[in-house]
Enzyme design. Structure first.
Site, short mmCIF file in Angstrom:
data_model
loop_
_atom_site.label_atom_id
_atom_site.label_comp_id
_atom_site.label_asym_id
_atom_site.label_seq_id
_atom_site.Cartn_x
_atom_site.Cartn_y
_atom_site.Cartn_z
N ARG A 193 11.87 -5.43 5.43
CA ARG A 193 11.84 -3.99 5.72
C ARG A 193 12.37 -3.74 7.13
O ARG A 193 13.09 -2.78 7.38
CB ARG A 193 10.41 -3.45 5.57
CG ARG A 193 10.35 -1.94 5.81
CD ARG A 193 9.01 -1.35 5.41
NE ARG A 193 7.91 -1.88 6.21
CZ ARG A 193 6.64 -1.57 6.00
NH1 ARG A 193 6.30 -0.78 5.00
NH2 ARG A 193 5.69 -2.07 6.76
N ARG A 252 -9.80 0.50 8.38
CA ARG A 252 -9.33 -0.85 8.73
C ARG A 252 -10.36 -1.61 9.55
O ARG A 252 -10.09 -2.77 9.92
CB ARG A 252 -8.03 -0.74 9.55
CG ARG A 252 -6.74 -0.93 8.72
CD ARG A 252 -5.57 -0.69 9.65
NE ARG A 252 -4.36 -1.37 9.26
CZ ARG A 252 -3.34 -0.79 8.62
NH1 ARG A 252 -3.42 0.46 8.24
NH2 ARG A 252 -2.25 -1.47 8.37
N ARG A 269 11.69 0.23 11.86
CA ARG A 269 10.31 0.16 12.36
C ARG A 269 10.17 -0.99 13.33
O ARG A 269 10.34 -2.15 12.96
CB ARG A 269 9.33 -0.01 11.18
CG ARG A 269 8.74 1.29 10.74
CD ARG A 269 7.77 1.10 9.61
NE ARG A 269 6.60 0.34 9.98
CZ ARG A 269 5.52 0.23 9.22
NH1 ARG A 269 5.48 0.84 8.06
NH2 ARG A 269 4.49 -0.49 9.62
N ARG A 287 -0.27 -8.74 13.51
CA ARG A 287 -0.86 -7.74 12.59
C ARG A 287 -1.67 -8.44 11.50
O ARG A 287 -2.76 -7.97 11.14
CB ARG A 287 0.26 -6.89 11.95
CG ARG A 287 0.79 -5.86 12.91
CD ARG A 287 2.17 -5.39 12.53
NE ARG A 287 2.24 -4.71 11.26
CZ ARG A 287 3.39 -4.46 10.63
NH1 ARG A 287 4.53 -4.85 11.16
NH2 ARG A 287 3.39 -3.82 9.50
N LYS A 303 0.84 -1.21 0.00
CA LYS A 303 0.00 0.00 0.00
C LYS A 303 0.87 1.26 0.00
O LYS A 303 0.68 2.16 -0.81
CB LYS A 303 -0.95 0.02 1.22
CG LYS A 303 -1.86 -1.19 1.31
CD LYS A 303 -2.84 -1.10 2.46
CE LYS A 303 -2.20 -1.07 3.84
NZ LYS A 303 -1.61 -2.37 4.24
P1 B4P Z 1 4.20 -1.89 2.12
O1 B4P Z 1 3.47 -3.12 1.74
O2 B4P Z 1 4.19 -0.76 1.17
O3 B4P Z 1 3.64 -1.57 3.51
P2 B4P Z 1 2.12 -1.27 3.96
O4 B4P Z 1 1.15 -2.21 3.31
O5 B4P Z 1 1.91 0.17 3.70
O6 B4P Z 1 2.32 -1.62 5.47
P3 B4P Z 1 1.53 -1.70 6.81
O7 B4P Z 1 0.11 -2.11 6.60
O8 B4P Z 1 2.38 -2.60 7.64
O9 B4P Z 1 1.68 -0.31 7.50
P4 B4P Z 1 0.76 0.82 8.11
O10 B4P Z 1 1.72 1.92 8.20
O11 B4P Z 1 -0.49 1.04 7.32
O12 B4P Z 1 5.69 -2.31 2.32
C1 B4P Z 1 6.10 -3.51 2.97
C2 B4P Z 1 7.43 -3.98 2.41
O13 B4P Z 1 7.19 -4.69 1.20
C3 B4P Z 1 8.42 -2.87 2.06
O14 B4P Z 1 9.70 -3.25 2.47
C4 B4P Z 1 8.36 -2.80 0.53
O15 B4P Z 1 9.57 -2.38 -0.05
C5 B4P Z 1 8.06 -4.24 0.17
N1 B4P Z 1 7.34 -4.37 -1.10
C6 B4P Z 1 6.30 -3.62 -1.54
N2 B4P Z 1 5.89 -4.05 -2.76
C7 B4P Z 1 6.70 -5.12 -3.08
C8 B4P Z 1 6.78 -5.99 -4.22
N3 B4P Z 1 5.96 -5.88 -5.26
N4 B4P Z 1 7.69 -7.00 -4.20
C9 B4P Z 1 8.53 -7.14 -3.14
N5 B4P Z 1 8.53 -6.32 -2.04
C10 B4P Z 1 7.63 -5.34 -2.02
O16 B4P Z 1 0.30 0.31 9.56
C11 B4P Z 1 1.17 0.13 10.66
C12 B4P Z 1 0.39 -0.01 11.97
O17 B4P Z 1 -0.29 1.25 12.28
C13 B4P Z 1 -0.73 -1.04 12.02
O18 B4P Z 1 -0.25 -2.32 12.33
C14 B4P Z 1 -1.66 -0.46 13.12
O19 B4P Z 1 -1.18 -0.77 14.42
C15 B4P Z 1 -1.55 1.04 12.93
N6 B4P Z 1 -2.64 1.59 12.09
C16 B4P Z 1 -2.46 2.16 10.86
N7 B4P Z 1 -3.66 2.54 10.34
C17 B4P Z 1 -4.61 2.18 11.25
C18 B4P Z 1 -6.03 2.28 11.27
N8 B4P Z 1 -6.72 2.80 10.24
N9 B4P Z 1 -6.70 1.81 12.35
C19 B4P Z 1 -6.03 1.29 13.38
N10 B4P Z 1 -4.68 1.15 13.44
C20 B4P Z 1 -3.96 1.58 12.37
#
Ligand code: B4P
Length: 191
Positions: free
Chosen positions: A128, A89, A134, A146, A14
């Site tokens: 990551r 979420r 992180r 998670r 995302k």
């Molecule tokens: P991404 O995949 O981009 O990470 P994300 O989905 O944005 O992560 P996440 O859901 O963990 O984080 P968030 O900040 O929303 O990247 C992951 C890795 O994959 C990276 O290293 C990237 O380089 C790699 N990657 C990406 N695409 C790739 C590909 N095609 N091939 C190979 N590698 C690839 O949430 C963090 C925390 O915040 C949650 O756990 C929760 O506690 C809280 N939170 C956030 N929003 C919330 C909400 N609305 N309600 C309640 N809690 C919330």
């Protein structure tokens, strides 16, 4: 006004794909994960509360997140559309987002849902964690918590928008470029 939800489990890409989409379409990026991490860095009361949940792989309480999203939208009245990344979420967050959008006579145009296997999610997040600093990415137990929260509470978000025929599934495995090409095709068909 074009509003997109980029949906998917933790590590599905995302944040990665949001960067490409906002660069191409000029939408305002609203990442609740980034907003929460910024509150933690600034050691605000909201950040201190959020950290205790995030460090255990749990979702932050709905009221905290919803208030933060409303404030962010108020602070960006000139936005030509929002890219919601990591929000909503839970079903309660979906209902709250509907109310926030209706007050402004906006709507969600599409939900693009990234699909990635659990083995690949764990591999990416640990990868990551090795470089990002992180704390929620370094411990496999927290990563699996998670993913469990996603199954317990967040899959309902996809069902919520499916009833309005707004969800399009996108294969989230492959190169970042090929996945972005699939997302772009769906964006261009609607914008
Ligand atoms: P991404 O995949 O981009 O990470 P994300 O989905 O944005 O992560 P996440 O859901 O963990 O984080 P968030 O900040 O929303 O990247 C992951 C890795 O994959 C990276 O290293 C990237 O380089 C790699 N990657 C990406 N695409 C790739 C590909 N095609 N091939 C190979 N590698 C690839 O949430 C963090 C925390 O915040 C949650 O756990 C929760 O506690 C809280 N939170 C956030 N929003 C919330 C909400 N609305 N309600 C309640 N809690 C919330």
């Amino acid at each position: 006004m074009f509003n997109l939800i980029l949906f998917g489990p933790p590590g599905s890409g995302k944040g990665t794909q949001s960067e490409n989409i906002i660069a191409a379409y000029g939408l305002q990026h609203l990442s609740t994960g980034n907003l929460l991490r910024s509150e933690i860095t600034q050691q605000t009361p909201l950040g201190l509360e959020a950290k205790s949940f995030m460090d255990q792989g749990q979702l932050v309480p709905d009221a905290v997140v919803i208030g933060m999203v409303g404030n962010f939208m108020d602070a960006h009245p000139q936005a030509k559309g929002f890219l919601f990344d990591g929000f909503p979420r839970t079903t309660a967050q979906c209902i709250a987002l509907d109310a926030l959008l209706q007050q402004r006579t906006y709507e969600i145009n599409v939900v693009l849902a990234l699909e990635v296997t659990e083995a690949e999610l764990v591999k990416r997040l640990l990868g990551r964690g090795a470089t990002s600093g992180r704390s929620d990415d370094t411990n496999e137990t927290v990563i699996r918590a998670r993913i469990q929260e996603y199954h317990d509470k967040t899959t309902a978000v996809e069902k919520y928008y499916a009833q309005f025929n707004k969800v399009v599934a996108i294969k989230g495995e492959g190169t970042v470029e090929s996945i972005y090409a699939d997302l772009k095709k769906e964006m261009d068909a609607r914008i």
